[in-house]
Enzyme design. Structure first.
Site, PDB file in Angstrom:
ATOM      1  N   HIS A   1      72.551 -27.820  15.422  1.00  0.00           N
ATOM      2  CA  HIS A   1      72.390 -26.435  14.959  1.00  0.00           C
ATOM      3  C   HIS A   1      72.003 -26.406  13.479  1.00  0.00           C
ATOM      4  CE1 HIS A   1      74.481 -24.425  18.510  1.00  0.00           C
ATOM      5  NE2 HIS A   1      74.576 -25.723  18.754  1.00  0.00           N
TER       6      HIS A   1
ATOM      7  N   ASP B   1      74.703 -18.135  13.983  1.00  0.00           N
ATOM      8  CA  ASP B   1      74.764 -18.865  15.245  1.00  0.00           C
ATOM      9  C   ASP B   1      75.501 -18.066  16.319  1.00  0.00           C
ATOM     10  OD1 ASP B   1      74.243 -22.095  15.385  1.00  0.00           O
ATOM     11  OD2 ASP B   1      75.396 -21.289  17.058  1.00  0.00           O
TER      12      ASP B   1
END
Ligand code: UDP
Length: 482
Positions: A16, A119
């Site tokens: 990520h 996120d």
């Protein structure tokens, strides 16, 4: 209105953080000011990359918040999912994640950005953004294909009507017929039971619906039916801006992505330069998969039996304190010159881009998959958890650029079960033969499409511009109202 300022808040995992770093560079290359919010021990991944961006470095900064490891019952210094080596530790990691809402609010209050790209693992980020009247954009870090398949599994729960764990069933309502088995699902999905984590994921999906939209690291031409399905059928607002790793053009940027590499880039390039085009298979399973010693042994035996030249990346966490018991006796002597083991972190993008690399044994993490596509390399697919089983379907059945190794079972720690014979067979199949050439040809075509997508006027370039324009328009509207 002044220059647009976007905050990025990535989940603490390399899969990520790395694409977030690339996204920040992309936004900066479109003259947007960017700030990445991260924690002390994850910060160096970003600071080093920012230092290398030269002309863009004034447009990218980082803001560091404390990670409450000890408060959440984690060992001191545990700030990244790659340090979670048992399923028991995972709930505490997410407990720590949930304690980040207040620090996030604080940095937003001080920095006053125009937009927050946060996120999916931070569902409450939508409320934080709303509090400061800024749009929240969600980043999942997965493909349109996996987004659609995951959502349709949630909506229709087809696994409920299947008695056996190994019986294939169709994921309903997708543009193609896609079959999966219960073995390839996480426990809570398999049995459709409510756990703290499943509730957390439901909340994440709910906030996706109320957010400003979703930014996807993919390109339209790779999965058009799914990019359309996600938007038109599932009704999501989304922008595709990838492959974001293609913003790394210099050798140094490709080589120093993520952790400090365990091999010198020049040594690695020298080794690859000595090999013929398409002769080397590269095997790497991402940043957080944890193999059992027996599985590492099988991989070694399978690679050796394939007779191919190879680079094999073995994570540090897997080999520490093991006196190399994972390596068959005499393996390195027998494969000397033919095989290279990287113990730790590899310069993956640099390796994949080299002409000598003709195949990629991958766990099908989305970044690795897309990096394989961007390098035009066919893949041997060995998925183990998360969206990886869906990515395997995309690669092997829809794009037809991969061969399955036959992994069956969802597992994140102490992974085992893939036999040497299966690895040998799949590696041989991907590297040589008529079908291998066909796959390679298709992979090369996708590579060309990927590069076109990020060039000026390409689909991803255009969508990034559209996203920036929409955020600017939202802010301009807000200024008129106030
Ligand atoms: N990566 C790398 N070197 C390694 C292992 C991983 O550069 O030795 C990078 C890889 O290029 C990719 C990311 O780490 O960008 C891993 O993300 P992915 O989604 O493929 O897998 P995950 O680690 O999330 O399972």
């Amino acid at each position: 209105m002044g220059q647009l300022h976007v905050f990025f808040f990535p989940f603490m995992a390399h899969g990520h953080m790395l694409p977030t770093m690339d996204m920040a560079k992309l936004f900066a290359s479109h003259c947007v000011k960017t700030t990445i919010i991260t924690t002390p021990l994850n910060a160096p991944i970003f600071t080093k990359a920012i230092q290398r961006t030269k002309n863009l470095s004034t447009l990218i900064s980082i803001s560091v918040i404390k990670f409450p490891a000890e408060e959440a019952g984690l060992p001191q210094g545990c700030e990244n999912i790659d340090q979670i080596h048992s399923e028991d530790m995972a709930p505490n990691f997410f407990k720590a994640i949930n304690m980040l809402q207040e620090p996030l609010e604080h940095v937003i209050e001080v920095g006053r950005p125009d937009c927050l790209v946060a996120d999916m693992f931070f569902p409450w980020a939508t409320d934080v953004a709303a509090k400061f009247s800024i749009p929240r954009i969600v980043f999942h870090g997965i493909s349109f294909f996996a987004l659609c398949a995951g959502e349709n599994m949630r909506l229709y729960k087809p696994q409920k009507n299947v008695s056996s764990d190994s019986k294939p069933f169709i994921v309903p309502n997708l543009p193609h017929e896609v079959k999966i088995t219960k073995m390839r699902l996480a426990d809570f999905d398999k049995e459709d039971i409510e756990t703290d984590f499943s509730k957390f994921l439901d909340k994440a999906r709910e906030t996706e619906m109320t957010s400003f939209g979703v930014v996807v690291n993919s390109f339209y031409e790779l999965e058009p039916a799914y990019a359309d399905h996600y938007r038109r059928v599932l009704g999501r607002k989304a922008w595709h801006i990838g492959p974001v790793s293609l913003c790394n053009r210099e050798v140094e940027d490709k080589a120093q992505r993520g952790k400090e590499t365990s091999i010198d880039k020049l040594e690695c390039l020298k080794w690859l330069d000595s090999k013929k085009p398409n002769s080397v298979i590269y095997a790497c399973f991402g940043s957080c998969a944890d193999f059992a010693t027996s599985q590492l042994y099988e991989i070694a035996m399978g690679l050796e039996a394939s007779g191919q030249e190879f680079i094999w990346v073995v994570r540090k966490a897997e080999i520490e304190d093991d006196n190399e018991n994972w390596l068959p006796e005499g393996f390195e002597e027998r494969t000397k010159g033919k095989g290279l083991i990287i113990r730790g972190w590899a310069p993956q993008v640099l390796i994949l881009d080299h002409d000598a690399v003709g195949g990629f044994v991958t766990h099908c993490g989305w970044n690795s998959t897309l990096e394989g596509v961007s390098a035009g390399v066919p893949m041997v697919t060995a998925p183990f958890f998360a969206d990886q089983f869906f990515n395997e379907k995309l690669v092997t059945e829809i794009l037809k650029i991969g061969v399955c190794v036959g992994s069956q079972q969802w597992k994140r720690v102490a992974i085992d079960g893939v036999k040497r014979e299966a690895i040998e067979k799949a590696v041989k199949e991907i590297m040589a033969g008529e079908e291998a050439e066909e796959r390679r040809r298709r992979a090369r075509t996708l590579k060309e499409m990927a590069w076109k997508a990020v060039e000026e006027g390409g689909s991803s370039y255009t969508d990034l511009n559209a996203l920036i324009k929409e955020v600017s328009a939202y802010q301009a509207q807000k200024h008129i109202k106030t």
